[in-house]
Structures are given as structure tokens and as C-alpha cells.
Design a protein around this motif. Structure first.
Motif, PDB file in Angstrom:
ATOM      1  N   ILE A   1     -93.369 -53.612 114.984  1.00 26.26           N
ATOM      2  CA  ILE A   1     -92.984 -54.997 115.269  1.00 26.26           C
ATOM      3  C   ILE A   1     -91.464 -55.140 115.360  1.00 26.26           C
ATOM      4  CG2 ILE A   1     -93.279 -57.373 114.387  1.00 26.26           C
ATOM      5  CD1 ILE A   1     -95.714 -55.611 112.829  1.00 26.26           C
TER       6      ILE A   1
ATOM      7  N   GLY B   1     -91.883 -51.687 111.144  1.00 20.39           N
ATOM      8  CA  GLY B   1     -92.872 -50.906 111.886  1.00 20.39           C
ATOM      9  C   GLY B   1     -92.697 -51.180 113.365  1.00 20.39           C
TER      10      GLY B   1
ATOM     11  N   SER C   1    -105.989 -55.190 105.959  1.00 15.62           N
ATOM     12  CA  SER C   1    -107.329 -55.663 105.615  1.00 15.62           C
ATOM     13  C   SER C   1    -107.957 -54.753 104.569  1.00 15.62           C
ATOM     14  CB  SER C   1    -108.224 -55.677 106.851  1.00 15.62           C
ATOM     15  OG  SER C   1    -107.582 -56.339 107.891  1.00 15.62           O
ATOM     16  N   GLU C   2    -107.560 -53.489 104.561  1.00 20.34           N
ATOM     17  CA  GLU C   2    -108.149 -52.519 103.638  1.00 20.34           C
ATOM     18  C   GLU C   2    -107.635 -52.697 102.219  1.00 20.34           C
ATOM     19  OE1 GLU C   2    -106.868 -51.877 106.586  1.00 20.34           O
ATOM     20  OE2 GLU C   2    -107.815 -50.176 107.579  1.00 20.34           O
TER      21      GLU C   2
ATOM     22  N   PHE D   1     -96.314 -62.269 111.776  1.00 20.02           N
ATOM     23  CA  PHE D   1     -95.552 -61.220 112.448  1.00 20.02           C
ATOM     24  C   PHE D   1     -94.504 -61.826 113.384  1.00 20.02           C
ATOM     25  CE2 PHE D   1     -99.579 -58.988 111.517  1.00 20.02           C
ATOM     26  CZ  PHE D   1     -99.062 -57.919 110.795  1.00 20.02           C
TER      27      PHE D   1
ATOM     28  N   TYR E   1     -90.847 -51.965 100.741  1.00 24.85           N
ATOM     29  CA  TYR E   1     -91.896 -52.697 100.031  1.00 24.85           C
ATOM     30  C   TYR E   1     -92.192 -51.985  98.717  1.00 24.85           C
ATOM     31  CZ  TYR E   1     -92.224 -54.680 104.675  1.00 24.85           C
ATOM     32  OH  TYR E   1     -91.916 -55.289 105.872  1.00 24.85           O
TER      33      TYR E   1
ATOM     34  N   GLY F   1    -107.441 -54.633 114.646  1.00 22.22           N
ATOM     35  CA  GLY F   1    -107.860 -53.618 115.613  1.00 22.22           C
ATOM     36  C   GLY F   1    -106.880 -53.436 116.747  1.00 22.22           C
TER      37      GLY F   1
ATOM     38  N   ALA G   1     -99.210 -55.294 103.814  1.00 23.23           N
ATOM     39  CA  ALA G   1    -100.617 -55.314 103.378  1.00 23.23           C
ATOM     40  C   ALA G   1    -101.504 -55.092 104.591  1.00 23.23           C
ATOM     41  CB  ALA G   1    -100.947 -56.659 102.749  1.00 23.23           C
TER      42      ALA G   1
ATOM     43  N   ARG H   1     -97.725 -46.165 112.542  1.00 21.63           N
ATOM     44  CA  ARG H   1     -99.166 -45.944 112.533  1.00 21.63           C
ATOM     45  C   ARG H   1     -99.369 -44.487 112.888  1.00 21.63           C
ATOM     46  NH1 ARG H   1    -103.024 -48.873 110.422  1.00 21.63           N
ATOM     47  NH2 ARG H   1    -104.524 -47.842 111.765  1.00 21.63           N
TER      48      ARG H   1
ATOM     49  N   PHE I   1     -91.816 -48.726 106.015  1.00 24.99           N
ATOM     50  CA  PHE I   1     -92.919 -48.462 106.945  1.00 24.99           C
ATOM     51  C   PHE I   1     -92.379 -47.563 108.055  1.00 24.99           C
ATOM     52  CE2 PHE I   1     -95.730 -49.050 110.457  1.00 24.99           C
ATOM     53  CZ  PHE I   1     -96.987 -49.192 109.878  1.00 24.99           C
TER      54      PHE I   1
ATOM     55  N   GLN J   1    -102.721 -62.219 113.577  1.00 23.66           N
ATOM     56  CA  GLN J   1    -102.766 -60.815 113.162  1.00 23.66           C
ATOM     57  C   GLN J   1    -102.456 -59.862 114.311  1.00 23.66           C
ATOM     58  OE1 GLN J   1    -106.430 -61.025 110.796  1.00 23.66           O
ATOM     59  NE2 GLN J   1    -105.984 -58.955 110.143  1.00 23.66           N
TER      60      GLN J   1
ATOM     61  N   VAL K   1    -105.579 -45.093 105.367  1.00 22.36           N
ATOM     62  CA  VAL K   1    -105.301 -46.354 106.064  1.00 22.36           C
ATOM     63  C   VAL K   1    -104.773 -46.090 107.480  1.00 22.36           C
ATOM     64  CG1 VAL K   1    -103.768 -48.385 106.005  1.00 22.36           C
ATOM     65  CG2 VAL K   1    -104.919 -47.620 103.921  1.00 22.36           C
TER      66      VAL K   1
ATOM     67  N   SER L   1    -103.722 -52.462 116.282  1.00 24.41           N
ATOM     68  CA  SER L   1    -102.752 -51.408 116.022  1.00 24.41           C
ATOM     69  C   SER L   1    -103.376 -50.031 116.218  1.00 24.41           C
ATOM     70  CB  SER L   1    -102.178 -51.563 114.616  1.00 24.41           C
ATOM     71  OG  SER L   1    -103.204 -51.830 113.698  1.00 24.41           O
TER      72      SER L   1
ATOM     73  N   LYS M   1    -101.112 -57.376 116.831  1.00 24.47           N
ATOM     74  CA  LYS M   1     -99.986 -56.454 116.941  1.00 24.47           C
ATOM     75  C   LYS M   1    -100.139 -55.753 118.273  1.00 24.47           C
ATOM     76  CE  LYS M   1    -100.972 -55.826 112.332  1.00 24.47           C
ATOM     77  NZ  LYS M   1    -102.349 -56.203 112.713  1.00 24.47           N
TER      78      LYS M   1
ATOM     79  N   ASP N   1    -101.424 -45.426 107.999  1.00 24.75           N
ATOM     80  CA  ASP N   1    -100.005 -45.785 108.053  1.00 24.75           C
ATOM     81  C   ASP N   1     -99.177 -44.673 107.409  1.00 24.75           C
ATOM     82  OD1 ASP N   1    -100.593 -48.219 109.167  1.00 24.75           O
ATOM     83  OD2 ASP N   1    -100.423 -49.357 107.304  1.00 24.75           O
TER      84      ASP N   1
END
Ligand code: AMP
Length: 579
Positions: A298, A296, A322-323, A213, A341, A94, A320, A422, A419, A548, A401, A96, A550, A403
Motif C-alpha cells: 500500500i 507493505g 482476518s486470520e 487503507f 508494529y 482475497g 492485522a 506478501r 511489513f 479491505q 499467513v 492480496s 488491496k 506475510d
């Protein structure tokens, strides 16, 4: 995975990528045949036909799914959404895109994750041959406690599924420096202290340093900067500091710690030097690479991280969420800017919503998805940007998603993606839209002005201030002197110049709006050292897992804004319109 096991992983990747189209069709067929009768799908599908699916099933976001998730969370049976029983939920970070989201988890999802982890390690092991009896990984790992929903089902971050796995627990003492208790510690700072301590004690065996990350690896280094004397004292005396009260930690420590003044002196000498350039190589002399996602948003951390780990490659291994599980990097040693990727067709059914690439390199989001045809995985075009849409075995059907990805090429018949950003993180005062990438480019241009003065921009984020008209963009910058300079020594003229440089680097629409005074002068607020750490602490206190986390490119919550605003030490405005 054992070193000699990576070949079977590589072989499987060959098979999956060669037969991508057929596997995608099978994945969709299986999802539809199991779930076409659920409350969520049956209004759209009478049979399990791919064409009907594409014609009838709408593209959705989390908001469309939320009524089903909320019902399940509150105790209704999960077959309203999917046929396979739910075993729990993944909690997206949550950080990002806004609020945490709950994603259903099933036994099949858990199996897919296990396979994915194995496959993603194969190219890395092939390059570094880093797993053998005498080598260890110092990976910073943090698991937030699980949350129990009213239904009795637990919600936890994706990484917990790994840390709870029996395979991982068996391998942990052999392959990693951190004991399990330090991963499941409710206080992340206690966990971090102990993980660094155990990593330093076993420093000669460490071949890989990492975290999920890049931002977490940096947090670890900064924590080390503040605590190395105490860590050295603990190593010298063979005693864990008293403020670490957790009995599990103290037990694990008592098994491995014994007074070691020589080692403590060595570490002290390394940490005591003026510059921390190459510090990771010095502290962990056998380390061969740093493994953490660096793509991305990061990527803003990578310049600083490269300073600390100079000479070691940074490896971004997976993409990857969570979805859905998406792709792996088959070229761990490639240049940072080339990281791609390769999507694995057995993980979900993937579709892609084209987004327009603008001539200036920015991308334009179509506002109406209805008119746009989704493209199948194997039919995407090189160079084109797309928004990712997934259909999974866990109750997501044509789910956006959020992204944006760009096709960089193909491996066999499976596309490879870089990537991009977002989708929903943008700044906008009026009709102009500034994406995460636009902002990143402008900040990169502006921060170059700090370099000759011996300052580094270590963190930034943004928000739109509409408290006065016209609204304007505000950037929060945390700046550090390369060698001890204090931020108070910042030259105001240069900071004003940074504001101008940012505005000049933003897109054409921004500049037009600025010229017409529809958007006000861009402002940089310099915050005290440690302000962004306070932001992490806040997010972690609200339930985000440290692994996790970000950092948001754009601040949306009042509380987060207050945290940064209360630490501002200088405000600077662009003096003139950029056109
Ligand atoms: P979460 O579900 O909280 O783990 O967050 C998943 C999000 O993290 C994705 O939707 C991406 O926006 C971001 N993410 C995951 N992997 C990568 C990657 N390799 N590069 C860039 N961003 C990533």
C-alpha cells in the motif's frame, strides 16, 4: 475510548510487552488444552505439551485447512476444528493473494478484536488528543453485505464485526461524521458520496481523516475530484441528489442538511483551484492527521496521498489480518519508512519461519519448510526476515499467513516488525522469481523519469504474459498529468526508457535470464485514467469489501486482465537486455 481512557490502554501494552514470553506460553497452553481433542489436532497431539506441539503439528496453509472449513460451511459441527462454537466467518479480502478465504470466528475472537481496537488507539490518542466533545472523525467505512453459508453461519469482512458492535454504534453519531446507513450501503459509490457529503458538511469539526487503507482514502479524493460540484450544489440547496434513493440516507441527510450557500461557496473555491496539493488541510482545516495503513504494497499510494494531505502526518496504526490480530504501531508520528508494529502476545501464538535476506536486499524463500525450525516470538533476531505462522483460538494451528516481516527492534520483550511483503505474490517466467518488493523497487526507479515531465504514476500492477515465447513481464501503468497534461502527450522515448530502467533495477537472475532470452523484453502498457477504479469496481462486485480492498501487485484472474487490457492506450517495450 475516551481521551482519558488511553492511559489504561498504554499501561496494558506495557504489561503485555514486558511479559511477552509467559503470555505466549499461556496462550498456547489454553489453545491446546481446549482443542487437542479435535479431529484436526488429535492425530498429532496426545497431551498439551509445547514441545510435542512444535515437534508434531505440521505447518499448514489455507489449502490444508480447506476440507475442514468446507465441511463446517456445509453444516458439519465446528468441533472437528475447534472446541469453542463458531459464530460465523471472517471473509479475507482475497485481493492480496488470490481467492477469498473463510476464517472461523468465535466469541473469544470478537473479544480479542475489541480489545485490540482499544489498545491500538491508545498511542494515537496520546499523541493527538483527538477525541473530545467537539471533534469528529471522517473515516471512509464500507461494509459489504454478509453472505449466508449453507450451514446458516454468516461470512463477513473483519470490519463488519466493528461496525456491528453496540459500542461502535453508540459512539458513531458522537465521534464520526458518517451515519450508519452509509456504511452498510450495498452500493459503495452511493455510500462514498454520502460519507464525503456528511464529512464536508461537518468539516470544521473533523480532526481525523482516514480509512483502513491508504488506497481507500485516495479513492475518496479521486471521487471528490469528480463530484465536488454536485456535492457543493447539495450543500448549497440543503438537498441530497436525487440519484441517492436509499431512504435511510435520505432520512439521515434530512436531519443534518439545511441550505448553506456560504459553506458551499467556500468549498467550491477550494476545489476549484488549479492544484489539489494540500486539499485535505484546506477542506478540513482542523484535521491533525490522516489515519490509514500505508505500509507493505500500500506504500505505493503514499506519494500521491502525501501530495493531497501535505503537512499532515500519515499514521499507520495496525497490522492485522482476518486470520489473526498481530501488532500495533507505538510511534504514530514516526517516519513512513520506520513504521513498525509491536506484536501483542495475548492475541495469538506466534511463530516465525526464517527467510534468507540476500545481500542485494531481496529475500529468498526456502521451498522446504520441514527443514526449518520455527522461532518463537521472543526469540526472533533484529534485522532478520521471517514468514508469519499463527496458532489461534479460532482453529488455526501453525498456519502460514503468507506475510513476510522484518524484525526492526524490541519494545520491552516484544518484537517490533516492519511489513516486507506478501510472500506469494511473485512474477516468474522461468526459474527467476520476482517478489512484490523487487517489483516495487524497479517501478520506483522507473517512475522517477516521469516526474520532470509533469506526470505521476498513480497505479500499477503486473502479470506474466506467456502467450508468446519467451514469456515476458507486463506492467500496467495508470499515469496522470500533474496539472492537466493528458497522457496522450507522453513521450514514447521516455516510456521505452522506463522499461529499460525497470529491467536494470530488477535482480541479477532476471537480468541473466533476459540476456539469455529466457525472459522476453519487459513491456509497459499504459491504461486510460480510471482503469484501476474499474478494477476495484469489479472486485467489489465479486464480494470484496471496499474498505479491505488491496490492489493486487500481480493480476491472476482472466476477468481482471480483460478489464485492464481493454483500456490500454499505449504499449512500450524495453529495447535491449539490461546486461
Ligand atoms: P485481509 O485478511 O483481507 O484483511 O488482509 C490481510 C492482509 O493485509 C495481511 O495479511 C497483509 O498482507 C495486509 N496487511 C494488513 N495490515 C497491514 C499493514 N499494516 N501493512 C501492510 N500490509 C498489511
Amino acid at each position: 475510548m475516551a481521551t482519558n481512557g488511553y492511559e489504561s490502554g498504554l499501561k496494558m501494552i506495557e504489561e503485555l510487552t514486558t511479559n511477552a514470553e509467559q503470555i505466549q506460553d499461556e496462550v498456547l497452553r489454553e489453545i491446546l488444552s481446549r482443542n487437542a481433542g479435535t479431529e484436526c489436532l488429535r492425530g498429532f497431539l496426545s497431551q498439551t505439551d509445547k514441545q510435542l506441539f512444535k515437534k508434531n503439528v505440521p505447518i499448514v496453509t489455507y489449502e490444508d485447512l480447506r476440507p475442514y472449513i468446507d465441511k463446517i460451511v456445509n453444516g458439519e459441527t465446528s468441533d472437528i476444528l475447534l472446541a469453542e462454537p463458531i459464530t460465523g466467518f471472517f471473509l479475507s479480502s482475497g485481493t492480496s493473494g488470490g481467492q477469498p478465504k473463510l476464517m472461523p470466528v468465535t466469541a473469544q475472537v470478537a473479544k480479542k478484536w475489541e480489545l485490540f481496537r482499544c489498545l491500538s488507539e491508545s498511542p494515537v490518542i496520546k499523541h493527538f488528543h483527538d477525541i473530545n466533545q467537539a471533534s469528529k472523525r471522517m473515516e471512509l467505512m464500507f461494509a459489504r453485505p454478509e453472505i449466508e453459508t449453507p450451514s446458516g453461519l454468516k461470512a463477513a469482512s473483519v470490519s463488519i464485526s466493528k461496525y456491528n458492535g453496540s459500542k461502535f454504534r453508540t459512539l458513531l453519531p458522537k465521534l464520526y461524521t458518517s451515519p450508519i446507513e452509509t456504511i452498510f450501503c450495498p452500493n459503495p459509490n452511493h455510500g462514498l458520496y454520502c460519507q464525503l457529503l456528511f464529512g464536508l458538511i461537518q468539516r470544521e469539526e473533523v480532526v481525523k481523516v482516514g480509512s483502513l487503507f491508504a488506497s481507500t482514502v485516495l479513492r475518496g479524493i479521486k471521487f471528490l475530484e469528480n463530484h465536488w460540484q454536485e456535492l457543493c450544489y447539495d450543500i448549497k440547496t440543503g438537498r441530497l441528489s436525487d440519484w441517492i434513493t436509499d431512504s435511510g440516507f435520505r432520512n439521515s441527510a434530512s436531519l443534518i442538511m439545511k441550505p448553506n450557500p456560504e459553506q458551499a461557496d467556500l468549498i467550491e473555491n477550494i476545489c476549484n483551484c488549479k492544484s489539489w496539493e494540500r486539499i485535505i488541510r484546506k477542506l478540513w482545516p482542523e484535521a491533525r492527521y490522516i489515519c490509514c495503513i500505508c505500509t507493505g504494497i500500500i506504500r505505493q499510494y503514499t506519494t500521491e496521498l502525501e501530495f493531497y494531505c501535505r503537512g499532515l502526518p500519515l499514521v499507520s496504526a495496525v497490522y492485522a489480518c482476518s486470520e489473526a490480530i498481530c501488532g500495533i504501531n507505538l510511534e504514530p508520528l514516526c517516519k513512513r519508512s520506520d513504521v513498525s508494529y509491536t506484536f501483542l502476545p495475548n492475541m495469538a501464538y506466534f511463530e516465525f519461519l526464517p527467510v534468507k535476506n540476500e545481500p542485494d536486499g531481496s529475500i529468498e524463500m526456502k521451498s522446504n519448510d520441514e527443514d526449518t525450525e520455527l522461532v518463537d516470538l521472543v526469540n526472533v533476531k533484529a534485522g532478520q526476515c521471517y514468514e508469519l505462522v499463527v496458532t489461534t483460538c479460532a482453529g488455526l494451528y501453525r498456519y502460514k499467513v503468507g506475510d513476510v516481516l522484518m524484525v526492526s527492534g524490541f519494545y520491552n520483550n516484544a518484537p517490533q516488525f516492519q511489513f516486507v511483503e506478501r510472500k506469494n505474490v511473485i512474477l516468474s517466467v522461468d526459474q527467476e522469481k520476482t517478489s512484490e518488493t523487487d517489483l516495487f523497487k524497479a517501478v520506483t526507479e522507473a517512475k522517477a523519469l516521469l516526474d520532470p515531465l509533469g506526470f505521476i504514476l498513480t497505479e500499477y500492477t503486473s502479470y506474466v504474459d506467456t502467450s508468446s515465447a519467451p514469456g515476458h513481464y507486463v506492467l500496467f501503468w495508470e499515469i496522470k498529468g500533474k496539472e492537466g497534461q493528458h497522457c496522450k502527450e507522453l513521450d514514447p522515448k521516455i516510456m521505452v526508457e522506463c522499461c529499460s530502467r525497470m529491467e536494470e533495477s530488477l535482480h541479477y537472475t532476471y537480468k541473466i535470464y533476459r540476456k539469455r532470452n529466457i525472459v522476453g523484453a519487459l513491456e509497459i502498457r499504459v491504461v486510460k485514467q480510471g482503469s484501476f477504479e474499474a478494477l476495484i469496481d469489479y472486485c467489489v462486485s465479486k464480494g470484496t469489501s471496499l474498505s479491505q480492498y488491496k490492489k493486487p501487485s500481480c493480476i491472476k484472474s482472466e476477468e481482471a486482465l480483460k478489464i485492464l487490457d481493454s483500456r490500454v492506450i499505449g504499449k512500450y517495450f524495453s529495447p535491449k537486455s539490461p546486461l
